[in-house]
Motif scaffolding. Sequence first.
Motif, short mmCIF file in Angstrom:
data_model
loop_
_atom_site.label_atom_id
_atom_site.label_comp_id
_atom_site.label_asym_id
_atom_site.label_seq_id
_atom_site.Cartn_x
_atom_site.Cartn_y
_atom_site.Cartn_z
N SER A 28 0.84 -1.19 0.00
CA SER A 28 0.00 0.00 0.00
C SER A 28 0.88 1.24 0.00
O SER A 28 1.96 1.28 0.59
CB SER A 28 -0.94 0.00 1.21
OG SER A 28 -0.18 -0.03 2.39
N THR A 32 -1.49 6.80 2.72
CA THR A 32 -2.90 6.44 2.59
C THR A 32 -3.43 5.96 3.94
O THR A 32 -2.67 5.84 4.90
CB THR A 32 -3.08 5.32 1.54
OG1 THR A 32 -2.31 4.20 1.93
CG2 THR A 32 -2.65 5.78 0.16
N SER A 33 -4.72 5.69 4.00
CA SER A 33 -5.29 5.23 5.27
C SER A 33 -4.78 3.84 5.66
O SER A 33 -4.71 3.51 6.83
CB SER A 33 -6.82 5.22 5.18
OG SER A 33 -7.23 4.38 4.13
N ASP A 34 -4.38 3.02 4.67
CA ASP A 34 -3.83 1.70 4.97
C ASP A 34 -2.40 1.79 5.52
O ASP A 34 -1.99 0.97 6.33
CB ASP A 34 -3.80 0.83 3.70
CG ASP A 34 -5.20 0.52 3.21
OD1 ASP A 34 -6.13 0.55 4.03
OD2 ASP A 34 -5.34 0.25 2.00
N ASN A 35 -1.64 2.79 5.06
CA ASN A 35 -0.25 2.94 5.46
C ASN A 35 0.03 4.42 5.75
O ASN A 35 0.64 5.11 4.95
CB ASN A 35 0.66 2.43 4.33
CG ASN A 35 2.10 2.31 4.76
OD1 ASN A 35 2.43 2.46 5.92
ND2 ASN A 35 2.97 2.04 3.79
N PRO A 36 -0.43 4.94 6.91
CA PRO A 36 -0.26 6.37 7.19
C PRO A 36 1.19 6.73 7.53
O PRO A 36 1.99 5.89 7.92
CB PRO A 36 -1.17 6.61 8.40
CG PRO A 36 -1.25 5.29 9.07
CD PRO A 36 -1.14 4.26 7.99
N SER A 55 -3.73 17.99 4.39
CA SER A 55 -5.06 18.11 3.79
C SER A 55 -4.98 18.62 2.36
O SER A 55 -5.77 18.22 1.50
CB SER A 55 -5.96 19.01 4.63
OG SER A 55 -5.44 20.31 4.67
N GLU A 58 -3.92 15.64 0.33
CA GLU A 58 -4.80 14.49 0.55
C GLU A 58 -4.03 13.28 1.08
O GLU A 58 -4.11 12.18 0.53
CB GLU A 58 -5.57 14.15 -0.72
CG GLU A 58 -6.47 15.27 -1.18
CD GLU A 58 -7.16 14.96 -2.50
OE1 GLU A 58 -6.86 13.91 -3.11
OE2 GLU A 58 -7.97 15.78 -2.91
N THR A 60 -2.74 11.04 4.75
CA THR A 60 -3.09 10.76 6.14
C THR A 60 -1.82 10.45 6.92
O THR A 60 -0.87 9.90 6.36
CB THR A 60 -4.05 9.56 6.26
OG1 THR A 60 -3.44 8.43 5.65
CG2 THR A 60 -5.38 9.85 5.60
N ASN A 62 -0.14 9.81 11.22
CA ASN A 62 -0.22 9.76 12.68
C ASN A 62 0.79 10.77 13.20
O ASN A 62 1.99 10.56 13.07
CB ASN A 62 0.12 8.36 13.19
CG ASN A 62 -0.85 7.31 12.68
OD1 ASN A 62 -2.01 7.61 12.45
ND2 ASN A 62 -0.36 6.10 12.50
#
Length: 111
Positions: A28, A32-36, A55, A58, A60, A62
């Motif tokens: 991933s 992305t949301s799978d691999n922030p 943002s 686009e 994501t 932590n």
Amino acid sequence: MSDKFFFKGRKTPKPKHESFGYNTKRASKLGTSDNPLNLVVNSETRKAEIETLLSTHELTANIEVNPEAKENTLELDGVLNKPQTTRFDKKPNRNEPCPCGSGNKFKKCCG
């Protein structure tokens, strides 16, 4: 011996999904949301700056706020500063007009 001359097909059949060009071992994408992204910042104001940057692109992440730790935004810098692929203009064929604008064929002018 005769079976090697009359054998049709593969001895080990290929899985169907690989023959259609699907990448079955894809990781991933980072951000992305799978691999922030995992980022460490020193203050809340810096966290707000990073969030606006995420943002707009686009992405994501932590984000951890730790005033004692050293700021670590290497993953974000790597995603944002990805090198662009070098593209070269196509060289004209012999019988095409010359790109220098002389009106002659390429083979008679610059070729």
